[in-house]
Design a protein around this motif. Sequence first.
Motif, PDB file in Angstrom:
ATOM      1  N   PHE A 192      32.460  33.589  79.531  1.00  0.00           N
ATOM      2  CA  PHE A 192      31.073  34.706  79.628  1.00  0.00           C
ATOM      3  C   PHE A 192      31.236  35.191  80.885  1.00  0.00           C
ATOM      4  O   PHE A 192      31.149  34.456  82.045  1.00  0.00           O
ATOM      5  N   THR A 193      31.266  36.385  80.837  1.00  0.00           N
ATOM      6  CA  THR A 193      31.513  37.268  82.118  1.00  0.00           C
ATOM      7  C   THR A 193      30.635  38.684  82.026  1.00  0.00           C
ATOM      8  O   THR A 193      30.589  39.000  80.658  1.00  0.00           O
ATOM      9  N   THR A 194      30.133  39.147  83.156  1.00  0.00           N
ATOM     10  CA  THR A 194      29.788  40.407  82.905  1.00  0.00           C
ATOM     11  C   THR A 194      30.357  41.348  83.817  1.00  0.00           C
ATOM     12  O   THR A 194      30.073  42.519  84.026  1.00  0.00           O
ATOM     13  N   ARG A 195      31.434  40.817  84.520  1.00  0.00           N
ATOM     14  CA  ARG A 195      32.255  41.625  85.397  1.00  0.00           C
ATOM     15  C   ARG A 195      33.617  42.166  84.679  1.00  0.00           C
ATOM     16  O   ARG A 195      34.124  41.415  83.960  1.00  0.00           O
ATOM     17  N   GLY A 198      36.367  39.962  85.625  1.00  0.00           N
ATOM     18  CA  GLY A 198      36.427  38.449  85.703  1.00  0.00           C
ATOM     19  C   GLY A 198      37.024  37.700  84.330  1.00  0.00           C
ATOM     20  O   GLY A 198      36.724  38.438  83.462  1.00  0.00           O
ATOM     21  N   SER A 199      37.023  36.616  84.423  1.00  0.00           N
ATOM     22  CA  SER A 199      37.705  35.784  83.471  1.00  0.00           C
ATOM     23  C   SER A 199      36.563  35.165  82.858  1.00  0.00           C
ATOM     24  O   SER A 199      36.734  34.592  81.663  1.00  0.00           O
ATOM     25  N   GLY A 200      35.473  34.490  83.379  1.00  0.00           N
ATOM     26  CA  GLY A 200      34.386  33.975  82.991  1.00  0.00           C
ATOM     27  C   GLY A 200      34.628  32.308  83.038  1.00  0.00           C
ATOM     28  O   GLY A 200      34.098  31.805  82.201  1.00  0.00           O
TER      29      GLY A 200
HETATM   30  N1  LIG Z   1      25.498  34.667  92.225  1.00  0.00           N
HETATM   31  C1  LIG Z   1      25.421  35.204  90.942  1.00  0.00           C
HETATM   32  N2  LIG Z   1      24.635  36.443  90.939  1.00  0.00           N
HETATM   33  C2  LIG Z   1      24.413  36.974  89.758  1.00  0.00           C
HETATM   34  N3  LIG Z   1      25.147  36.563  88.699  1.00  0.00           N
HETATM   35  C3  LIG Z   1      26.066  35.482  88.759  1.00  0.00           C
HETATM   36  C4  LIG Z   1      26.031  35.006  89.970  1.00  0.00           C
HETATM   37  N4  LIG Z   1      27.109  34.036  89.816  1.00  0.00           N
HETATM   38  C5  LIG Z   1      27.592  34.047  88.473  1.00  0.00           C
HETATM   39  N5  LIG Z   1      27.037  35.141  87.813  1.00  0.00           N
HETATM   40  C6  LIG Z   1      27.037  35.775  86.289  1.00  0.00           C
HETATM   41  O1  LIG Z   1      27.756  34.666  85.601  1.00  0.00           O
HETATM   42  C7  LIG Z   1      28.764  35.189  85.062  1.00  0.00           C
HETATM   43  C8  LIG Z   1      29.953  34.017  84.828  1.00  0.00           C
HETATM   44  O2  LIG Z   1      30.510  33.592  86.008  1.00  0.00           O
HETATM   45  P1  LIG Z   1      31.735  32.881  86.144  1.00  0.00           P
HETATM   46  O3  LIG Z   1      31.899  32.606  87.661  1.00  0.00           O
HETATM   47  O4  LIG Z   1      31.790  31.878  85.496  1.00  0.00           O
HETATM   48  O5  LIG Z   1      32.729  34.163  85.739  1.00  0.00           O
HETATM   49  P2  LIG Z   1      33.074  35.330  86.618  1.00  0.00           P
HETATM   50  O6  LIG Z   1      32.816  35.373  88.234  1.00  0.00           O
HETATM   51  O7  LIG Z   1      32.530  36.409  85.808  1.00  0.00           O
HETATM   52  O8  LIG Z   1      34.783  35.414  86.538  1.00  0.00           O
HETATM   53  P3  LIG Z   1      35.716  34.405  87.223  1.00  0.00           P
HETATM   54  O9  LIG Z   1      36.491  33.693  86.239  1.00  0.00           O
HETATM   55  O10 LIG Z   1      36.661  35.350  87.795  1.00  0.00           O
HETATM   56  O11 LIG Z   1      34.925  33.377  87.892  1.00  0.00           O
HETATM   57  C9  LIG Z   1      29.318  36.234  86.042  1.00  0.00           C
HETATM   58  O12 LIG Z   1      29.972  37.211  85.186  1.00  0.00           O
HETATM   59  C10 LIG Z   1      27.796  36.906  86.403  1.00  0.00           C
HETATM   60  O13 LIG Z   1      27.311  37.464  85.189  1.00  0.00           O
END
Ligand SMILES: Nc1ncnc2c1ncn2[C@@H]1O[C@H](COP(=O)(O)OP(=O)(O)OP(=O)(O)O)[C@@H](O)[C@H]1O
Length: 245
Positions: A192-195, A198-200
């Motif tokens: 799950f990701t909104t980036r 990002g891999s989520g």
């Molecule tokens: N500190 C934060 N503030 C706002 N949203 C956050 C925060 N941390 C996580 N999120 C939300 O949670 C989602 C999932 O986070 P996660 O770390 O699992 O994946 P990611 O950061 O998108 O990718 P990656 O695998 O590179 O970490 C993010 O895409 C974002 O939408």
Amino acid sequence: MFSDLTPLKELETGRRRAERLAYFEMLASGIAHEIKNPLVAIKTFAHLLPRRHSDERFIEDFGRIATREIQRMERLLERLHTLSRPSDRLRQPLDLRVPVTEAVETMRAAFEEKNLVVTVVTPPTPCMIRGAHAELGQLFLNLLMNAHEATPPRGMLRVELAVTETHAIATVLDTGPGVPAELLDRVFEPFFTTRQRGSGLGLAICAAIAQTHDAKLKVANQPAGGALFTAEFPLAVAAPAPVSA
Ligand SMILES: Nc1ncnc2c1ncn2[C@@H]1O[C@H](COP(=O)(O)OP(=O)(O)OP(=O)(O)O)[C@@H](O)[C@H]1O
Ligand SMILES: [Mg+2]
């Protein structure tokens, strides 16, 4: 009596199976998606190679992009490995202040580059829990990377460690936009990701590590905005003395 229970049991088994299948589908589609992009990039180059092999610029780009995309797949494999590795046997007494402060140190340059004001508060005495040092480092690093990502330049980030009689509570909060209320339940799901890139997997890994440490990992939004992550670890207690026979 028993015959009344059987349909209930069957219902429960069916529900669990459906849940596992849904989880598997989510993992499978996430992995497929993560591998497809790098493969397409490499395939496109490989396809053009016979015609362009004397084009120096092309060869240079191929080398650079293929290496980058292969690294991306390697990183995915590494992270999936963390997600699947039970580390119960590796847990030993450790001071939770250590992985917390080390993770902050690792991120220091990235924080400075964005002019983030970072406050770290830890108790003056050791917070002893039973844990795996490297995994805990990973957990805090993932939380800090997300906070760094979410916080606009010159924003604030606070990392706090506190102890109660029974638990050590680590908090990471930032002054980013926070997590939309409707997504709070989903951020720990793998993929799950909104980036954009990002891999989520970051928070899914945090959740898996927390689980192997009997810790509770939670997310909320602060009243003034900004995400608030807390991880609550049971404090290590001295093993009861063996009862002599
Ligand atoms: N500190 C934060 N503030 C706002 N949203 C956050 C925060 N941390 C996580 N999120 C939300 O949670 C989602 C999932 O986070 P996660 O770390 O699992 O994946 P990611 O950061 O998108 O990718 P990656 O695998 O590179 O970490 C993010 O895409 C974002 O939408
Ligand atoms: Mg992340």
